[in-house]
Motif scaffolding. Structure first.
Motif, mmCIF file in Angstrom:
data_model
loop_
_atom_site.group_PDB
_atom_site.id
_atom_site.type_symbol
_atom_site.label_atom_id
_atom_site.label_comp_id
_atom_site.label_asym_id
_atom_site.label_seq_id
_atom_site.Cartn_x
_atom_site.Cartn_y
_atom_site.Cartn_z
ATOM 1 N N PHE A 306 48.401 25.760 50.066
ATOM 2 C CA PHE A 306 47.334 26.735 50.306
ATOM 3 C C PHE A 306 46.215 26.433 49.304
ATOM 4 N N PRO A 307 45.455 25.344 49.543
ATOM 5 C CA PRO A 307 44.552 24.766 48.534
ATOM 6 C C PRO A 307 43.472 25.699 48.005
ATOM 7 N N GLU A 308 43.153 26.757 48.740
ATOM 8 C CA GLU A 308 42.109 27.649 48.230
ATOM 9 C C GLU A 308 42.526 28.346 46.941
ATOM 10 N N ASN A 309 43.828 28.302 46.626
ATOM 11 C CA ASN A 309 44.303 28.838 45.346
ATOM 12 C C ASN A 309 44.131 27.858 44.203
ATOM 13 N N THR A 310 44.012 26.579 44.529
ATOM 14 C CA THR A 310 43.895 25.571 43.482
ATOM 15 C C THR A 310 42.590 25.771 42.710
ATOM 16 N N GLY A 311 42.695 25.798 41.387
ATOM 17 C CA GLY A 311 41.490 25.973 40.583
ATOM 18 C C GLY A 311 41.815 26.253 39.139
ATOM 19 N N THR A 312 40.768 26.384 38.343
ATOM 20 C CA THR A 312 40.901 26.668 36.921
ATOM 21 C C THR A 312 40.365 28.075 36.640
ATOM 22 N N PHE A 313 41.124 28.832 35.868
ATOM 23 C CA PHE A 313 40.797 30.235 35.623
ATOM 24 C C PHE A 313 40.790 30.512 34.125
ATOM 25 N N GLU A 314 39.731 31.167 33.659
ATOM 26 C CA GLU A 314 39.655 31.620 32.268
ATOM 27 C C GLU A 314 40.134 33.063 32.205
ATOM 28 N N ILE A 315 41.156 33.291 31.402
ATOM 29 C CA ILE A 315 41.726 34.628 31.251
ATOM 30 C C ILE A 315 41.444 35.111 29.835
ATOM 31 N N LYS A 316 40.775 36.244 29.714
ATOM 32 C CA LYS A 316 40.451 36.807 28.399
ATOM 33 C C LYS A 316 40.957 38.242 28.327
ATOM 34 N N CYS A 317 41.762 38.512 27.309
ATOM 35 C CA CYS A 317 42.278 39.861 27.087
ATOM 36 C C CYS A 317 41.812 40.320 25.710
ATOM 37 N N VAL A 318 40.889 41.271 25.691
ATOM 38 C CA VAL A 318 40.295 41.750 24.440
ATOM 39 C C VAL A 318 40.195 43.272 24.489
ATOM 40 N N ASN A 319 40.673 43.934 23.435
ATOM 41 C CA ASN A 319 40.593 45.393 23.326
ATOM 42 C C ASN A 319 41.159 46.112 24.548
ATOM 43 N N GLY A 320 42.272 45.592 25.055
ATOM 44 C CA GLY A 320 42.935 46.226 26.183
ATOM 45 C C GLY A 320 42.292 45.976 27.530
ATOM 46 N N LYS A 321 41.249 45.162 27.585
ATOM 47 C CA LYS A 321 40.577 44.847 28.842
ATOM 48 C C LYS A 321 40.751 43.367 29.176
ATOM 49 N N THR A 322 40.967 43.094 30.454
ATOM 50 C CA THR A 322 41.190 41.722 30.913
ATOM 51 C C THR A 322 40.066 41.296 31.832
ATOM 52 N N SER A 323 39.560 40.088 31.626
ATOM 53 C CA SER A 323 38.593 39.497 32.550
ATOM 54 C C SER A 323 39.133 38.141 32.994
ATOM 55 N N VAL A 324 38.970 37.853 34.279
ATOM 56 C CA VAL A 324 39.417 36.580 34.852
ATOM 57 C C VAL A 324 38.223 35.943 35.553
ATOM 58 N N THR A 325 37.891 34.732 35.151
ATOM 59 C CA THR A 325 36.745 34.016 35.713
ATOM 60 C C THR A 325 37.196 32.665 36.240
ATOM 61 N N ARG A 326 36.785 32.348 37.449
ATOM 62 C CA ARG A 326 37.097 31.040 38.021
ATOM 63 C C ARG A 326 36.088 30.031 37.506
ATOM 64 N N VAL A 327 36.580 28.926 36.962
ATOM 65 C CA VAL A 327 35.724 27.859 36.440
ATOM 66 C C VAL A 327 35.558 26.825 37.531
ATOM 67 N N GLU A 328 34.351 26.673 38.021
ATOM 68 C CA GLU A 328 34.129 25.774 39.162
ATOM 69 C C GLU A 328 34.300 24.303 38.781
ATOM 70 N N ASP A 329 33.808 23.927 37.597
ATOM 71 C CA ASP A 329 33.945 22.541 37.148
ATOM 72 C C ASP A 329 35.168 22.437 36.260
#
Length: 387
Positions: A306-329
């Motif tokens: 299911f190739p649309e899942n393939t990718g690189t993701f930046e996961i940041k957890c700071v002060n109890g909050k999580t952000s997830v960003t897909r890195v295109e390159d």
């Protein structure tokens, strides 16, 4: 031109269950057939058609499960079958891909199935995520002074009470189903079983057992306890069947502590692989997942089926909050790397990141393993249901 994959309906039920009975080698009575049809009304069923006949099929059950105390929409894959003359033509592969596409569209971001072969379904991204520990205990080992307070009473089926006790218990594990009333009626309570409830000293219900006694054995179907005292009350209750049975069989989580409570812990204990799981939508799952602790990591995931899942993701957890960003390159980031299978097992808690790393299934620097160990809660997977 008619598409080979079609959504099936009630008019196809006779053909659907003819294939199920053949493939899974059982025979339904007229009464059992009606119950199966009632269950199937909640399923989405797809068939691979050959000249308007079902050549292969797959059922999708809309469910939810608990992961780290949070409810996740889940798609249960069930009753995958193909007639012998149509096997090894890739029909199941296409049905599974179709199911993943529909689950993602419907927001079912994780999927379970019970495999006939782990190797077969690993090719399509599902991974071993649940193991059962089977006990076979001579009943005399449960005859001891348990030092309890409270009592046990046998009851008739009471879905409201059982559901309340089950839900408090289920949330302690990763992967347990979020049951609804129909699931209780059609799946959990479909067989004729004895039910007993453990009550604390204040008359507060704190656990239950569903069981049957046959062939000189107390066969525990489900054992739920929300306190150590409730567990001991139920073990004492089981032991009181010693005039009817010589042994007790039950299924417990991998990290169960019953051998610590029994004076003689030498009894049959067997671990067996059970269910598989798969993340359906990596981006949505990571954004929903309740990470703990603080830290940030870049993670590259490979999903060949299911190739649309393939990718690189930046996961940041700071002060109890999580952000997830897909890195295109992907070349911009140094990252830990794993397959969709290992990501599923790791985030469900079936094994720890360090376990997959030691097995060569997760590529990461030592500092990245430390971050993953910190961000991913340590909670055992367990599943008491079947479909």
């Amino acid at each position: 031109m008619q598409q080979p994959i079609q959504t099936l309906s009630r008019k196809n039920y006779e053909e659907i269950f003819a294939l199920s009975q053949f493939a899974f080698q059982y025979k339904l009575s007229p009464e059992e057939m009606e119950k199966k049809k009632a269950e199937a009304d909640r399923h989405t069923i797809w068939g691979w058609m050959d000249e308007d006949k079902i050549a292969a099929k797959l059922h999708l059950i809309p469910l939810s499960c608990y992961i780290n105390g949070k409810e996740f929409p889940m798609g249960g894959i069930s009753s995958v079958a193909t007639w012998p003359e149509h096997r090894r033509k890739g029909m199941v592969k296409h049905l599974l891909h179709h199911a993943l596409t529909e689950m993602k569209r419907n927001g079912q971001i994780i999927s379970y199935l019970h495999p006939f072969s782990f190797a077969f379904y690993r090719r399509f991204g599902w991974e071993h995520a649940f193991t059962e520990q089977h006990y076979s205990i001579p009943i005399e080992k449960l005859k001891k002074r348990w030092e309890t307070s409270g009592y046990v009473r046998r009851i008739k089926p009471d879905i409201s009470l059982l559901h309340e006790l089950y839900s408090k218990y289920a949330i302690k594990w990763n992967g347990m189903l979020v049951r609804d009333e129909k699931w209780w009626e059609q799946r959990v309570l479909k067989d004729d079983v004895h039910i007993a409830v453990a009550y604390e000293e204040n008359a507060q219900a704190a656990g239950y057992i569903m069981y049957e006694v046959k062939e000189n054995t107390v066969k525990v179907k489900e054992l739920v306890h929300n306190s150590l005292n409730a567990q001991k009350l139920l073990l004492h209750f089981i032991g009181n069947h010693d005039s009817m049975a010589e042994k007790v069989t039950m299924i417990v989580p991998e990290d169960d502590h019953l051998p610590l409570l029994i004076d003689e812990p030498r009894f049959e204990q067997k671990v067996a692989p059970y269910f598989m799981a798969r993340i359906v939508d990596v981006a949505a799952f990571l954004k929903t997942y309740p990470f703990t602790g603080e830290g940030e990591i870049t993670l590259t995931v490979e999903d060949s089926f299911f190739p649309e899942n393939t990718g690189t993701f930046e996961i940041k957890c700071v002060n109890g909050k999580t952000s997830v960003t897909r890195v295109e390159d992907q070349n911009l980031a140094q990252s830990a790397n794993c397959s969709i299978q290992m990501l599923t097992g790791m985030l469900l808690g079936f094994k720890r990141p360090s376990d997959y790393f030691k097995a060569g299934l997760l590529t990461a620097a030592d500092c990245e393993i430390e971050i993953l160990e910190r961000l991913i809660p340590a909670k055992q997977t367990f599943l008491t249901d079947f479909f």
